[in-house]
Design a protein around this motif. Sequence first.
Motif, mmCIF file in Angstrom:
data_model
loop_
_atom_site.group_PDB
_atom_site.id
_atom_site.type_symbol
_atom_site.label_atom_id
_atom_site.label_comp_id
_atom_site.label_asym_id
_atom_site.label_seq_id
_atom_site.Cartn_x
_atom_site.Cartn_y
_atom_site.Cartn_z
ATOM 1 N N ASN A 1 35.864 30.049 50.620
ATOM 2 C CA ASN A 1 35.284 31.374 50.901
ATOM 3 C C ASN A 1 36.032 32.471 50.165
ATOM 4 O OD1 ASN A 1 33.379 30.328 52.614
ATOM 5 N ND2 ASN A 1 34.521 30.747 54.484
ATOM 6 N N LEU A 2 37.349 32.319 50.084
ATOM 7 C CA LEU A 2 38.151 33.313 49.373
ATOM 8 C C LEU A 2 37.720 33.397 47.927
ATOM 9 C CD1 LEU A 2 40.575 35.240 49.524
ATOM 10 C CD2 LEU A 2 42.023 33.325 48.869
ATOM 11 N N GLU A 3 37.436 32.250 47.329
ATOM 12 C CA GLU A 3 36.990 32.237 45.941
ATOM 13 C C GLU A 3 35.589 32.807 45.810
ATOM 14 O OE1 GLU A 3 36.631 31.644 41.888
ATOM 15 O OE2 GLU A 3 38.374 31.751 43.201
ATOM 16 N N ARG A 4 34.712 32.507 46.783
ATOM 17 C CA ARG A 4 33.325 32.965 46.689
ATOM 18 C C ARG A 4 33.193 34.438 47.024
ATOM 19 N NH1 ARG A 4 30.005 31.158 50.222
ATOM 20 N NH2 ARG A 4 31.382 29.936 51.535
ATOM 21 N N TYR A 5 34.092 34.951 47.886
ATOM 22 C CA TYR A 5 34.002 36.384 48.205
ATOM 23 C C TYR A 5 34.757 37.144 47.134
ATOM 24 C CZ TYR A 5 33.667 40.750 50.635
ATOM 25 O OH TYR A 5 33.351 42.037 50.952
ATOM 26 N N ARG A 6 34.063 37.502 46.080
ATOM 27 C CA ARG A 6 34.698 38.138 44.930
ATOM 28 C C ARG A 6 34.676 39.645 45.079
ATOM 29 N NH1 ARG A 6 35.594 34.550 40.991
ATOM 30 N NH2 ARG A 6 34.460 32.598 41.009
ATOM 31 N N TYR A 7 35.737 40.243 44.587
ATOM 32 C CA TYR A 7 35.751 41.687 44.472
ATOM 33 C C TYR A 7 35.188 42.023 43.098
ATOM 34 C CZ TYR A 7 38.933 40.934 48.333
ATOM 35 O OH TYR A 7 39.488 40.522 49.508
ATOM 36 N N ALA A 8 35.723 43.032 42.425
ATOM 37 C CA ALA A 8 35.247 43.362 41.087
ATOM 38 C C ALA A 8 35.569 42.221 40.128
ATOM 39 C CB ALA A 8 35.918 44.636 40.623
ATOM 40 N N PRO A 9 34.782 42.047 39.061
ATOM 41 C CA PRO A 9 35.083 41.007 38.081
ATOM 42 C C PRO A 9 36.485 41.197 37.512
ATOM 43 C CG PRO A 9 32.929 41.993 37.672
ATOM 44 C CD PRO A 9 33.588 42.821 38.723
ATOM 45 N N PHE A 10 37.117 40.096 37.151
ATOM 46 C CA PHE A 10 38.480 40.172 36.639
ATOM 47 C C PHE A 10 38.470 40.828 35.266
ATOM 48 C CE2 PHE A 10 42.296 38.793 34.537
ATOM 49 C CZ PHE A 10 43.246 38.895 35.535
ATOM 50 N N VAL A 11 39.204 41.908 35.134
ATOM 51 C CA VAL A 11 39.307 42.594 33.847
ATOM 52 C C VAL A 11 40.760 42.990 33.635
ATOM 53 C CG1 VAL A 11 36.967 43.524 33.915
ATOM 54 C CG2 VAL A 11 38.823 44.863 34.863
ATOM 55 N N GLY A 12 41.137 43.124 32.357
ATOM 56 C CA GLY A 12 42.456 43.637 32.023
ATOM 57 C C GLY A 12 43.573 42.748 32.516
ATOM 58 N N ARG A 13 44.649 43.375 32.939
ATOM 59 C CA ARG A 13 45.839 42.707 33.483
ATOM 60 C C ARG A 13 46.450 41.747 32.453
ATOM 61 N NH1 ARG A 13 46.173 46.363 37.370
ATOM 62 N NH2 ARG A 13 44.816 46.044 39.174
ATOM 63 N N PRO B 1 48.733 47.313 46.853
ATOM 64 C CA PRO B 1 47.951 47.584 48.061
ATOM 65 C C PRO B 1 46.702 46.711 48.117
ATOM 66 C CG PRO B 1 48.549 49.615 46.932
ATOM 67 C CD PRO B 1 48.889 48.497 46.009
ATOM 68 N N ALA B 2 46.047 46.715 49.254
ATOM 69 C CA ALA B 2 44.827 45.923 49.425
ATOM 70 C C ALA B 2 43.793 46.315 48.375
ATOM 71 C CB ALA B 2 44.256 46.141 50.825
ATOM 72 N N GLY B 3 43.141 45.291 47.829
ATOM 73 C CA GLY B 3 42.022 45.542 46.930
ATOM 74 C C GLY B 3 42.377 45.684 45.474
ATOM 75 N N MET B 4 43.639 45.523 45.098
ATOM 76 C CA MET B 4 44.028 45.729 43.711
ATOM 77 C C MET B 4 43.866 44.478 42.852
ATOM 78 S SD MET B 4 44.785 48.855 43.246
ATOM 79 C CE MET B 4 45.731 48.834 41.738
ATOM 80 N N ILE C 1 31.761 56.600 39.552
ATOM 81 C CA ILE C 1 32.306 55.456 40.285
ATOM 82 C C ILE C 1 33.771 55.252 39.926
ATOM 83 C CG2 ILE C 1 32.219 52.929 40.460
ATOM 84 C CD1 ILE C 1 29.169 53.156 40.221
ATOM 85 N N ALA C 2 34.075 55.307 38.632
ATOM 86 C CA ALA C 2 35.461 55.118 38.197
ATOM 87 C C ALA C 2 36.363 56.202 38.770
ATOM 88 C CB ALA C 2 35.529 55.126 36.669
ATOM 89 N N ARG C 3 35.872 57.428 38.790
ATOM 90 C CA ARG C 3 36.686 58.539 39.302
ATOM 91 C C ARG C 3 36.992 58.360 40.780
ATOM 92 N NH1 ARG C 3 36.243 63.412 41.793
ATOM 93 N NH2 ARG C 3 34.023 63.180 42.191
ATOM 94 N N ARG C 4 35.983 57.984 41.550
ATOM 95 C CA ARG C 4 36.177 57.888 42.994
ATOM 96 C C ARG C 4 36.953 56.630 43.377
ATOM 97 N NH1 ARG C 4 34.119 61.927 45.224
ATOM 98 N NH2 ARG C 4 34.624 61.150 47.300
ATOM 99 N N ALA C 5 36.844 55.573 42.567
ATOM 100 C CA ALA C 5 37.571 54.340 42.877
ATOM 101 C C ALA C 5 39.052 54.479 42.585
ATOM 102 C CB ALA C 5 36.983 53.169 42.088
ATOM 103 N N GLY C 6 39.426 55.377 41.678
ATOM 104 C CA GLY C 6 40.841 55.584 41.391
ATOM 105 C C GLY C 6 41.535 54.352 40.859
ATOM 106 N N GLY C 7 40.784 53.473 40.176
ATOM 107 C CA GLY C 7 41.397 52.295 39.579
ATOM 108 C C GLY C 7 41.573 51.122 40.524
ATOM 109 N N ASN C 8 41.088 51.223 41.756
ATOM 110 C CA ASN C 8 41.206 50.119 42.720
ATOM 111 C C ASN C 8 40.005 49.187 42.549
ATOM 112 O OD1 ASN C 8 40.684 48.682 45.304
ATOM 113 N ND2 ASN C 8 42.522 49.757 45.955
ATOM 114 N N PRO C 9 40.219 47.930 42.148
ATOM 115 C CA PRO C 9 39.093 47.028 41.898
ATOM 116 C C PRO C 9 38.200 46.820 43.127
ATOM 117 C CG PRO C 9 41.107 46.123 40.975
ATOM 118 C CD PRO C 9 41.513 47.303 41.802
ATOM 119 N N LEU C 10 38.805 46.816 44.312
ATOM 120 C CA LEU C 10 38.010 46.640 45.528
ATOM 121 C C LEU C 10 37.059 47.818 45.725
ATOM 122 C CD1 LEU C 10 37.412 45.167 48.187
ATOM 123 C CD2 LEU C 10 39.308 46.403 49.211
ATOM 124 N N TYR C 11 37.553 49.025 45.496
ATOM 125 C CA TYR C 11 36.695 50.199 45.643
ATOM 126 C C TYR C 11 35.614 50.206 44.561
ATOM 127 C CZ TYR C 11 40.283 52.010 48.836
ATOM 128 O OH TYR C 11 41.163 52.186 49.868
#
Length: 977
Positions: free
Chosen positions: A206-218, A245-248, A397-407
């Motif tokens: 489930n952890l793998e299937r519940y994806r946040y934003a697609p993996f980018v950068g890093r 923090p959560a969601g990064m 969207i980018a402005r309000r998310a502040g770089g947090n992938p979860l947001y």
Amino acid sequence: MSDTHPDADADSTVLGRRYVALLFADLSQSTELAGALEAEHYAQLLAALRRAYQDIIPAHGGLVVRVQGDGVLAMFGYPATREDDGRRAVEAALQLHERVRDMHLELAGVPPLALHTGIHSGLVLLGVGDIERGRFELLGPVPNVAARLSTAASANEILVSEESLGPAHRFFSTGPARSLEIKGQAAPMTVYAVHGRAGLAEHLDNLERYRYAPFVGRRAESELLETRLAEAIAGRSHCLAVAAPAGMGKTRLIERVLANAAAQGCRVVRGYCESDLGAEPLQPFVQIVESLSREMPEKAADGMCGLFAQLAQQTPLVVFIDDWQWADELSKQVLAALRRLRDCRLLIVLATRDAKADGVFPVANETIALAPLGDAEAAQAISARLPAVDPFVAAEIARRAGGNPLYVEELCHSTARGDTAAVGRPRGNAGWLSHLVESRVQHLPPAQTELVRMAAVIGNVIPVWLFETITCTDTDSDLVRGLAEQDFIFPGELAGTLRFKHGVARDIIYESVGLHERQQLHLRIAQAIQRHSAAADHDEALEALAYHFGAGGDGASAARYAELAGDKALKASALDRARAQYRAALAALDKLPDSSEAAQRWVSIVQRLGMVCVFDPSRSELALSTRAVHLAEQFADAASIARARYWHSYISYSLGDARSAIVHGERALAEAEAIGDEPLAIQIVATLGESHVLAAHYEAGLQLLDRAIEVKRRHRSGRRTNVGLVYSLVCRAYVLGDRGRFEQAHECFDDALDCIVDETHEIAATLHGWRSAVLLWQGRWHEARETAVMSGRIAEATRSLSQLSIAQAIAGYAQWKIERAPHAIQAIVEATDWIAPRESGLFRSFNHGWLAEGFMAMGRREEARHHAALALRRVRERDLIGVAMAYRALARDATARRPGAAGRYIEQALRVARERDSAHEIAVTRLCAAEIAIDQGRAEQAMALIDEAAAAFDTMRMAWHLDEARRLRSLAVAVAA
């Protein structure tokens, strides 16, 4: 700032706003049970149910709000909001269902006992209850939704909204997502039926299937992890923590490395820690041992070290433990022992929110602290989630998310579901996300909680002077610095400002502040801004004043400042801001008592909003202009009525509704001429000319345009851009270009350009856009692309999505003709998708004609035919500009399959080209017919068609097309031979 309602004396029952998770549970088939049981036995059953409710719900951190009959309403999140309130509610529901299933009634014909439960999370207004309402009174939509979920649940079923479950989904075994219509909800709600708790394997799946934003950068972080993996494989053990923090995206980053480790032959084992809910000693290591099917050693730390060392001798071992910040003391001892292992093929990777254990010592030998996504990475993540999103929405969207992938994920999900009313906000303030943010706020010291809530009312970007005025707190104080350390607010990019790190967090915190308290704060803030602006440039504060007076309930002041802010934005060519402010002014006026003065102001604002719509049309403005006409007829004089009707005509034109624009324009012209308003009459004449051009009535259109141009030239001052004159000249040039009179067209464009004083004005984007279209017709691909790019730059600066869409589509088609690359066609698809939600149709057949041609050339027949059909559908609105192109694409498609149909499509293309009096279109269609004739072996007919087309190309100086004609003639000669 307390949770107590500020008007406590007026209404002492209100306790404040809370983010809570609500559980509604009822006994299934209770009517049948009541009928089958004696009253005393039924009373015993109800007593047993109530004991279950009172035993189980508090054990999971919930409160029983009300027990009514055999049902219960429970609340999780009071008195303190916790990030796992939704999960706690589900855990409680599972135990309740289990307890009730185990209650046996040995009576014939009586069904087994079962509950049906609904769980939903969100913001509620909390009040003191009574004997009827229960311990608390809960107001807002959340209780209603939770109750409806309970009603929709079957016997022994737990229905949980996706908004409540969020990432906690991984802890449970659920059925597939279901879409459920909920009365009072605009869109269907996604819900899950929870079957039970997930085992370790299912949890990880489930952890793998519940994806946040697609993996980018890093990239740098990934490379460091890969380096440590290589060292571990070589025999140098390492313990590394990824902290954020959560969601990064900690887990997503680590999962990529684990997959690579497994591919290299490493054994990968996993565990996870939990908070107090469900936590047990040595939990992550017990999970690892269970996954290895071995017994737990008696001496935990020593035994674990021996076990891991033995496994690492057999093959390189990678240990991953998630949520290490919740590790128990025994687990920390085991980790400390493992970190002492040396020269071992072991890599330990921890995901944690805290880089240090107990706030002092690091949790690992090395820590990777994940920073927020950069601008490019955020844009990549948004594009992957929303491939068709327009660039202005993506930027918000980018402005309000502040770089947090979860947001980023949550905001993209909201936009994908069509929640466009508040772009850049999570869907319904997703319950689990609100709990996550609010729980962090409530863990702050009271003084900081007060500050961050007041800051949220001020806004996302906070002037330092205003913050200090309202809060009476110096921004250099420890309290404010502490908020920066906690990732709430920090110094903004502009000097003298603070800013919320994540706009999403600001929205959630803002919503938690009580309505009356918010209104009072907004009014205080507005008054402070007024005082501060008195000695400075008042214009700089117009938007802020409009916003705070509006939120503070002062509709008259809000309308006044929003109108002024809209005027200022329009003057500065900030079209999106002008639109937002004018609409805010209209909304504020609607809250004031009806009056002739208010109606006339409303009409006047709609007319200025029409100036925005001309350059960036949206169909929502059409309803406003219709209402403006009605209000003018009811409250205004003849001149205002004529002007209102004129703007209705102009907005219809900008949306591509040529028929409607002509009908209303002719009526407005008659009204203007009847009252002798010559300036207005000339404006209407110009708009009628433009509308006739849109409808391909070129002769009528040119006559009207020439009449308007002559008058406007006489009144041209040269000191400012005459927008009306420029647009009329651009339309005239467009007609000349379509007729193949390209030299005259470009002279007309140059004439229009000379009338523009400020080349950053939105009219310049229009001029360059349509000049690039004419360059396309002439086959000057490189010049067309460069001119379209110039148009796009101005459109971006003025934030005109419509103009940007046109510019990108033209540049894409030019690029396609230059290099035949699929990405060029994809650029047209994106540009077309951007504008589709607005239902704007101004020359929209252009895009579909280009796409029909491009997709057909790429062999993507179904997509080509789809866009050809969309282009042909525009004929009903007299938008003919891309229709001949669509017919040519259909003709090419029919060549091999239905040769007779190909000829008929060519005839239709010629008919439309002649109807437009389009010399270049006629010539290009003949060249297409010749190409088809060559494919069918009719070389003599092909050469005759080519000769006709080549003569026309030569006359019109269409060099590229002339070369194509010569190439085809050589081919035809070869076929004939």
